[in-house]
Scaffold this motif. Sequence first.
Motif, PDB file in Angstrom:
ATOM      1  N   ILE A 107      -2.971 -66.452  24.772  1.00  0.00           N
ATOM      2  CA  ILE A 107      -2.735 -66.896  26.215  1.00  0.00           C
ATOM      3  C   ILE A 107      -1.792 -66.077  27.154  1.00  0.00           C
ATOM      4  CG2 ILE A 107      -2.561 -69.377  25.284  1.00  0.00           C
ATOM      5  CD1 ILE A 107       0.501 -69.035  25.277  1.00  0.00           C
ATOM      6  N   ASP A 108      -1.975 -66.053  28.313  1.00  0.00           N
ATOM      7  CA  ASP A 108      -1.378 -65.219  29.163  1.00  0.00           C
ATOM      8  C   ASP A 108      -0.061 -65.850  29.570  1.00  0.00           C
ATOM      9  OD1 ASP A 108      -3.354 -63.500  29.633  1.00  0.00           O
ATOM     10  OD2 ASP A 108      -4.513 -65.046  30.574  1.00  0.00           O
ATOM     11  N   PHE A 109       0.165 -67.300  29.665  1.00  0.00           N
ATOM     12  CA  PHE A 109       1.404 -67.775  30.079  1.00  0.00           C
ATOM     13  C   PHE A 109       1.838 -68.806  29.037  1.00  0.00           C
ATOM     14  CE2 PHE A 109      -0.591 -66.607  33.997  1.00  0.00           C
ATOM     15  CZ  PHE A 109       0.477 -66.293  34.799  1.00  0.00           C
ATOM     16  N   GLY A 110       2.948 -68.975  28.437  1.00  0.00           N
ATOM     17  CA  GLY A 110       3.395 -69.935  27.372  1.00  0.00           C
ATOM     18  C   GLY A 110       4.765 -70.444  27.710  1.00  0.00           C
ATOM     19  N   SER A 111       4.925 -71.805  27.277  1.00  0.00           N
ATOM     20  CA  SER A 111       6.187 -72.358  27.334  1.00  0.00           C
ATOM     21  C   SER A 111       7.079 -72.383  26.261  1.00  0.00           C
ATOM     22  CB  SER A 111       6.034 -73.761  28.285  1.00  0.00           C
ATOM     23  OG  SER A 111       4.716 -74.176  27.855  1.00  0.00           O
ATOM     24  N   THR A 112       8.503 -71.983  26.546  1.00  0.00           N
ATOM     25  CA  THR A 112       9.226 -71.816  25.306  1.00  0.00           C
ATOM     26  C   THR A 112      10.603 -72.504  26.015  1.00  0.00           C
ATOM     27  OG1 THR A 112      10.199 -69.576  25.545  1.00  0.00           O
ATOM     28  CG2 THR A 112       8.006 -70.004  24.270  1.00  0.00           C
ATOM     29  N   ALA A 113      11.610 -72.478  24.892  1.00  0.00           N
ATOM     30  CA  ALA A 113      12.902 -72.611  25.117  1.00  0.00           C
ATOM     31  C   ALA A 113      13.332 -70.945  25.488  1.00  0.00           C
ATOM     32  CB  ALA A 113      13.793 -73.052  23.942  1.00  0.00           C
ATOM     33  N   GLY A 114      14.549 -70.983  26.486  1.00  0.00           N
ATOM     34  CA  GLY A 114      14.897 -69.471  26.650  1.00  0.00           C
ATOM     35  C   GLY A 114      15.322 -68.878  25.658  1.00  0.00           C
ATOM     36  N   ALA A 115      16.382 -69.489  24.856  1.00  0.00           N
ATOM     37  CA  ALA A 115      16.821 -68.453  23.672  1.00  0.00           C
ATOM     38  C   ALA A 115      15.509 -68.349  22.716  1.00  0.00           C
ATOM     39  CB  ALA A 115      17.730 -69.621  22.862  1.00  0.00           C
ATOM     40  N   ALA A 116      14.447 -69.268  22.563  1.00  0.00           N
ATOM     41  CA  ALA A 116      13.306 -68.664  21.649  1.00  0.00           C
ATOM     42  C   ALA A 116      12.734 -67.477  22.208  1.00  0.00           C
ATOM     43  CB  ALA A 116      12.338 -69.825  21.500  1.00  0.00           C
ATOM     44  N   ALA A 117      12.671 -67.481  23.569  1.00  0.00           N
ATOM     45  CA  ALA A 117      12.042 -66.329  24.308  1.00  0.00           C
ATOM     46  C   ALA A 117      12.771 -64.874  23.790  1.00  0.00           C
ATOM     47  CB  ALA A 117      11.865 -66.472  25.590  1.00  0.00           C
ATOM     48  N   LEU A 118      14.188 -65.088  23.869  1.00  0.00           N
ATOM     49  CA  LEU A 118      14.834 -63.847  23.496  1.00  0.00           C
ATOM     50  C   LEU A 118      14.453 -63.429  22.153  1.00  0.00           C
ATOM     51  CD1 LEU A 118      17.389 -62.038  23.720  1.00  0.00           C
ATOM     52  CD2 LEU A 118      18.737 -63.951  22.825  1.00  0.00           C
ATOM     53  N   ILE A 119      14.493 -64.353  21.186  1.00  0.00           N
ATOM     54  CA  ILE A 119      14.054 -63.886  19.857  1.00  0.00           C
ATOM     55  C   ILE A 119      12.709 -63.373  19.917  1.00  0.00           C
ATOM     56  CG2 ILE A 119      13.483 -64.703  17.624  1.00  0.00           C
ATOM     57  CD1 ILE A 119      15.188 -67.189  18.115  1.00  0.00           C
ATOM     58  N   LEU A 166      20.910 -75.919  15.944  1.00  0.00           N
ATOM     59  CA  LEU A 166      21.602 -76.012  14.802  1.00  0.00           C
ATOM     60  C   LEU A 166      22.543 -75.016  14.316  1.00  0.00           C
ATOM     61  CD1 LEU A 166      21.829 -77.597  11.744  1.00  0.00           C
ATOM     62  CD2 LEU A 166      19.634 -76.298  11.188  1.00  0.00           C
ATOM     63  N   LEU A 167      22.209 -73.909  14.462  1.00  0.00           N
ATOM     64  CA  LEU A 167      22.811 -72.651  14.261  1.00  0.00           C
ATOM     65  C   LEU A 167      24.266 -72.465  15.160  1.00  0.00           C
ATOM     66  CD1 LEU A 167      20.293 -69.679  14.051  1.00  0.00           C
ATOM     67  CD2 LEU A 167      21.451 -70.994  12.027  1.00  0.00           C
ATOM     68  N   ARG A 206      32.435 -74.003  12.148  1.00  0.00           N
ATOM     69  CA  ARG A 206      33.023 -73.088  11.208  1.00  0.00           C
ATOM     70  C   ARG A 206      31.907 -73.038   9.811  1.00  0.00           C
ATOM     71  NH1 ARG A 206      39.537 -72.578  11.871  1.00  0.00           N
ATOM     72  NH2 ARG A 206      39.438 -72.348  14.197  1.00  0.00           N
ATOM     73  N   LEU A 207      30.621 -73.378   9.969  1.00  0.00           N
ATOM     74  CA  LEU A 207      30.025 -73.267   8.892  1.00  0.00           C
ATOM     75  C   LEU A 207      28.811 -72.189   9.336  1.00  0.00           C
ATOM     76  CD1 LEU A 207      29.352 -77.096   8.253  1.00  0.00           C
ATOM     77  CD2 LEU A 207      30.759 -75.809   6.898  1.00  0.00           C
ATOM     78  N   SER A 208      27.873 -71.930   8.324  1.00  0.00           N
ATOM     79  CA  SER A 208      26.525 -71.017   8.591  1.00  0.00           C
ATOM     80  C   SER A 208      25.431 -71.654   7.956  1.00  0.00           C
ATOM     81  CB  SER A 208      27.067 -69.717   7.949  1.00  0.00           C
ATOM     82  OG  SER A 208      26.823 -69.673   6.740  1.00  0.00           O
ATOM     83  N   GLN A 209      24.249 -71.136   8.105  1.00  0.00           N
ATOM     84  CA  GLN A 209      22.944 -71.640   7.542  1.00  0.00           C
ATOM     85  C   GLN A 209      23.088 -71.576   5.923  1.00  0.00           C
ATOM     86  OE1 GLN A 209      20.005 -69.469   9.145  1.00  0.00           O
ATOM     87  NE2 GLN A 209      20.870 -67.545   9.208  1.00  0.00           N
ATOM     88  N   LYS A 210      24.010 -70.706   5.636  1.00  0.00           N
ATOM     89  CA  LYS A 210      24.056 -70.484   4.075  1.00  0.00           C
ATOM     90  C   LYS A 210      24.926 -71.895   3.488  1.00  0.00           C
ATOM     91  CE  LYS A 210      24.573 -65.721   4.168  1.00  0.00           C
ATOM     92  NZ  LYS A 210      25.337 -64.388   3.994  1.00  0.00           N
ATOM     93  N   SER A 251      24.137 -64.970  12.837  1.00  0.00           N
ATOM     94  CA  SER A 251      23.431 -65.539  12.022  1.00  0.00           C
ATOM     95  C   SER A 251      22.195 -64.869  11.312  1.00  0.00           C
ATOM     96  CB  SER A 251      22.673 -66.912  12.310  1.00  0.00           C
ATOM     97  OG  SER A 251      23.737 -67.788  12.981  1.00  0.00           O
ATOM     98  N   GLY A 252      22.019 -63.599  11.722  1.00  0.00           N
ATOM     99  CA  GLY A 252      21.041 -62.594  11.289  1.00  0.00           C
ATOM    100  C   GLY A 252      19.733 -62.966  11.596  1.00  0.00           C
ATOM    101  N   VAL A 253      19.335 -63.773  12.774  1.00  0.00           N
ATOM    102  CA  VAL A 253      18.070 -64.096  13.083  1.00  0.00           C
ATOM    103  C   VAL A 253      17.625 -62.882  14.186  1.00  0.00           C
ATOM    104  CG1 VAL A 253      16.612 -65.771  14.721  1.00  0.00           C
ATOM    105  CG2 VAL A 253      18.752 -66.480  13.384  1.00  0.00           C
ATOM    106  N   ILE A 254      18.386 -62.199  14.804  1.00  0.00           N
ATOM    107  CA  ILE A 254      18.130 -60.963  15.478  1.00  0.00           C
ATOM    108  C   ILE A 254      19.009 -60.072  15.021  1.00  0.00           C
ATOM    109  CG2 ILE A 254      17.085 -62.086  17.479  1.00  0.00           C
ATOM    110  CD1 ILE A 254      19.480 -61.661  18.985  1.00  0.00           C
TER     111      ILE A 254
END
Length: 318
Positions: A76-88, A141-142, A149-153, A290-293
């Motif tokens: 695709i040339d154009f795609g819709s996402t959340a802004g934070a997902a685009a950052l990832i 969620l993260l 004061r929790l994490s995905q772990k 969180s180590g995602v990026i």
Amino acid sequence: MAIFGFVSAIAISSCNPNTSTLNTIRLDYAYYNPVSLVLKEKGWLEQDLAKDNIKVEWVQSLGSNKALELLNSRSIDFGSTAGAAALIGKANGNPIKSVYVYSKPEWTALVTGAKSNIQKVEDLKGKRVAVTRGTDPHIFLLRALDQARLSQKDVELIQLQHPDGRAALEKGDVDAWAGLDPHMARTEVEKGSRLFFREPNFNSYGVLNVRSAFAKDYPSYVERVLSIYEKGRKWSLQNPEELKQVLVKEAKLTDAIAAKQLERTDLSSATIGEVQKQAISAAGDVLKKSGVIKESINVAQVVGELVDPQFITKIANK
């Protein structure tokens, strides 16, 4: 967007690799992006591009992660996402630019069953939580865990696409779900599921992304696409009942479910700029933690390269 967020946009264009002729523009459509559904149904973009003998193809995105995959693969040339997902995506080398805001949604929250004892984020410790990695619900969620004061772990993440996450919650296979509209609205209405943690400011904007190469080669067509998006956004604001019926038809929802999704969707502005940069950057800090990026990523720099307001600014000034 108060409209499903979880919630699409436009997709790819193809051209003859040996010429500069643009034959097709492919856009994504998504149930979390109601404006994309309007454009797909009305055919305004097809009408506009027909005079240039350019075809339009629509490709469905089931979530931000899928839209980013489609963009990265040039499907695709154009795609819709959340802004934070685009950052990832951008941080991981996906060559995209975020050029338009299709909604400011509260399209995600943390959801549990009607009879669950879970009342707050802290109650998730040791629990099974369904999530779609790389999407706004995952990032939401993260951020919720980090605030508590929790994490995905501290939880067991069960990777499922959004519709499967809802189904798993309803069957009792998971204790909670990082929800996305309209699936979230559906389980509220049909099963009495509870949104036990809401924070509108943790929802990043719904952004329309374009492949950087497409924007460089065909800037005038980026403006054309965004102009039609603006037509669809304004029509949606002026015709809320008809917008709801488009969502009902395309996403196969009841009136009550569509209404609940749309009441959480703000379509009042398409401007992209400093406000969106701040919201995306705030999410980026938690994604690094969180180590995602990668820790080495300069979030401010990546966000600056991602958010490109030039096209919508030109349209607004015409």
